[in-house]
Design a protein around this motif. Structure first.
Motif, PDB file in Angstrom:
ATOM      1  N   GLY A   1       0.840  -1.185   0.000  1.00  0.00           N
ATOM      2  CA  GLY A   1       0.000   0.000   0.000  1.00  0.00           C
ATOM      3  C   GLY A   1       0.875   1.235   0.000  1.00  0.00           C
ATOM      4  O   GLY A   1       2.076   1.159   0.310  1.00  0.00           O
TER       5      GLY A   1
ATOM      6  N   ALA B   1      -1.106   4.240   4.228  1.00  0.00           N
ATOM      7  CA  ALA B   1      -2.282   3.423   3.926  1.00  0.00           C
ATOM      8  C   ALA B   1      -2.784   2.643   5.132  1.00  0.00           C
ATOM      9  O   ALA B   1      -3.950   2.251   5.183  1.00  0.00           O
ATOM     10  CB  ALA B   1      -1.982   2.458   2.781  1.00  0.00           C
TER      11      ALA B   1
ATOM     12  N   LYS C   1      -0.456   0.134   6.797  1.00  0.00           N
ATOM     13  CA  LYS C   1       0.309  -1.101   6.945  1.00  0.00           C
ATOM     14  C   LYS C   1       0.975  -1.203   8.328  1.00  0.00           C
ATOM     15  O   LYS C   1       0.828  -2.207   9.022  1.00  0.00           O
ATOM     16  CB  LYS C   1       1.375  -1.204   5.848  1.00  0.00           C
TER      17      LYS C   1
ATOM     18  N   SER D   1       5.620  -6.172   4.730  1.00  0.00           N
ATOM     19  CA  SER D   1       5.218  -5.046   3.894  1.00  0.00           C
ATOM     20  C   SER D   1       6.400  -4.652   3.013  1.00  0.00           C
ATOM     21  O   SER D   1       7.565  -4.861   3.367  1.00  0.00           O
ATOM     22  CB  SER D   1       4.786  -3.861   4.753  1.00  0.00           C
TER      23      SER D   1
ATOM     24  N   ILE E   1      -3.657  -5.914  -0.409  1.00  0.00           N
ATOM     25  CA  ILE E   1      -3.471  -4.525  -0.845  1.00  0.00           C
ATOM     26  C   ILE E   1      -4.384  -3.636  -0.005  1.00  0.00           C
ATOM     27  O   ILE E   1      -5.594  -3.870   0.070  1.00  0.00           O
ATOM     28  CB  ILE E   1      -3.793  -4.359  -2.337  1.00  0.00           C
ATOM     29  N   ILE E   2      -3.795  -2.631   0.634  1.00  0.00           N
ATOM     30  CA  ILE E   2      -4.538  -1.729   1.502  1.00  0.00           C
ATOM     31  C   ILE E   2      -4.413  -0.299   0.979  1.00  0.00           C
ATOM     32  O   ILE E   2      -3.353   0.104   0.490  1.00  0.00           O
ATOM     33  CB  ILE E   2      -4.028  -1.836   2.966  1.00  0.00           C
ATOM     34  N   ALA E   3      -5.500   0.447   1.060  1.00  0.00           N
ATOM     35  CA  ALA E   3      -5.503   1.860   0.664  1.00  0.00           C
ATOM     36  C   ALA E   3      -6.462   2.617   1.568  1.00  0.00           C
ATOM     37  O   ALA E   3      -7.582   2.165   1.805  1.00  0.00           O
ATOM     38  CB  ALA E   3      -5.913   2.012  -0.797  1.00  0.00           C
TER      39      ALA E   3
ATOM     40  N   ARG F   1      -8.352  -3.470  -0.106  1.00  0.00           N
ATOM     41  CA  ARG F   1      -8.923  -3.346  -1.447  1.00  0.00           C
ATOM     42  C   ARG F   1      -8.833  -4.650  -2.230  1.00  0.00           C
ATOM     43  O   ARG F   1      -9.618  -4.868  -3.161  1.00  0.00           O
ATOM     44  CB  ARG F   1      -8.211  -2.238  -2.213  1.00  0.00           C
TER      45      ARG F   1
ATOM     46  N   ILE G   1      -6.400   0.599  -6.222  1.00  0.00           N
ATOM     47  CA  ILE G   1      -6.340   1.766  -5.338  1.00  0.00           C
ATOM     48  C   ILE G   1      -6.843   3.021  -6.042  1.00  0.00           C
ATOM     49  O   ILE G   1      -6.934   4.078  -5.412  1.00  0.00           O
ATOM     50  CB  ILE G   1      -4.926   2.002  -4.798  1.00  0.00           C
TER      51      ILE G   1
END
Length: 294
Positions: free
Chosen positions: A34, A38, A40, A185, A201-203, A208, A293
């Motif tokens: 991310g 974001a 993490k 990460s 996947i992080i946003a 996400r 994202i």
């Protein structure tokens, strides 16, 4: 199995995590990616118990993680946290002893790890005398020296040259091969793509996308195609459902709205002459990342 379920976290009125849920399976390398900010590092700190969530929980095999469980974790923070004036081997033995290892086991693990990570000749040097890349290797050794059963690593490849990256990748893959769940990460998507079984996947504090690399490729992004023919292929620009990405006389790289559209390109090319190559390119992690994202 490490399971993060419904974790939320706010600082005042600013929510930094919203219903974050994913699983890190036994023997699986899970990449956590991310943009900066974001969520993490906050997620990792909650897994380790450094921070408490506002809601949600962290489980091991379906049971909430305890302080005793967390002694079985190996954690590497993004910020280097070793004592700069302490000798590398001396420091690793000390950290292993804090986790309950006997003096002999602590020394043995330290020696083995330093050799694996290419730091054997620097064992007697102080941390501050090492290059930044070697300090990073020493930090990784500190996360592994007590034989952890779970690994949580924040940007372990930061500052490493290509050779060091290969060495660290091999060591982490070895831990996963022994059955340890490994979560790390990284902003280096090419490394994540090469090394990981699963991706998260992080946003903006939300997950996400989450799943195996193959599953994410199936879910996100159309496949891209390449074709090279015996003659000029400029006609491809007028094909329905086709978007040309790259073109050079007899070569084209293109996106197709449907499988039928891509096959129509191939069939038309065959009617005009020889087709030297026609292949489907799976979307890269970078492509998937940009899509989810957006």
């Amino acid at each position: 199995m490490l399971d993060i379920r419904g974790v939320t976290k706010s600082y005042g009125t600013r929510q930094v995590l919203s219903d974050v849920s994913f699983t890190v399976g036994d023997g699986r390398m899970t990449g956590f990616v991310g943009a900066n900010g974001a969520g993490k590092t906050t997620t990792m700190r909650i897994i380790l118990g450094v921070l408490s969530p506002d809601s949600g929980t962290v489980l091991i095999d379906g049971v909430p993680v305890t302080a005793s469980d967390r002694r079985r974790f190996g954690y590497m923070p993004e910020e280097r946290g070793l004592y700069p004036k302490m000798k590398v081997a001396e420091q690793l033995v000390y950290l292993a002893r804090l986790h309950g290892l006997s003096p002999a086991s602590a020394r043995r693990n330290t020696t083995n790890l330093l050799e694996q990570l290419g730091l054997g000749e620097r064992a007697g040097d102080t941390v501050e005398s090492l290059s930044l890349g070697n300090q990073q290797r020493a930090q990784i050794a500190a996360a592994l020296v007590h034989d952890p059963e779970f690994l949580v690593l924040d940007e372990p490849f930061s500052g490493l040259d290509p050779l060091a990256v290969e060495v660290v990748m091999s060591v982490l893959a070895g831990y996963a091969a022994q059955g340890a769940p490994v979560l790390f990460s990284s902003h280096q998507l090419d490394i994540v793509e090469r090394l990981c079984n699963d991706l998260v996947i992080i946003a903006e504090g939300e997950i996400r996308a989450n799943g195996s690399g193959e599953a994410l490729r199936d879910q996100h992004g159309r496949p891209r195609y390449e074709i090279r023919t015996a003659g000029n292929i400029s006609w491809i620009r007028s094909q329905p459902g086709i978007t040309v990405v790259d073109f050079d006389g007899d070569y084209a790289e293109f996106d197709a709205e449907t499988d039928a559209a891509s096959q129509a390109v191939l069939q038309h090319a065959i009617t005009l002459g020889a087709v030297h190559t026609f292949s489907q390119q799976r979307p890269s992690l970078a492509t998937i990342f940009k899509e989810v994202i957006a």
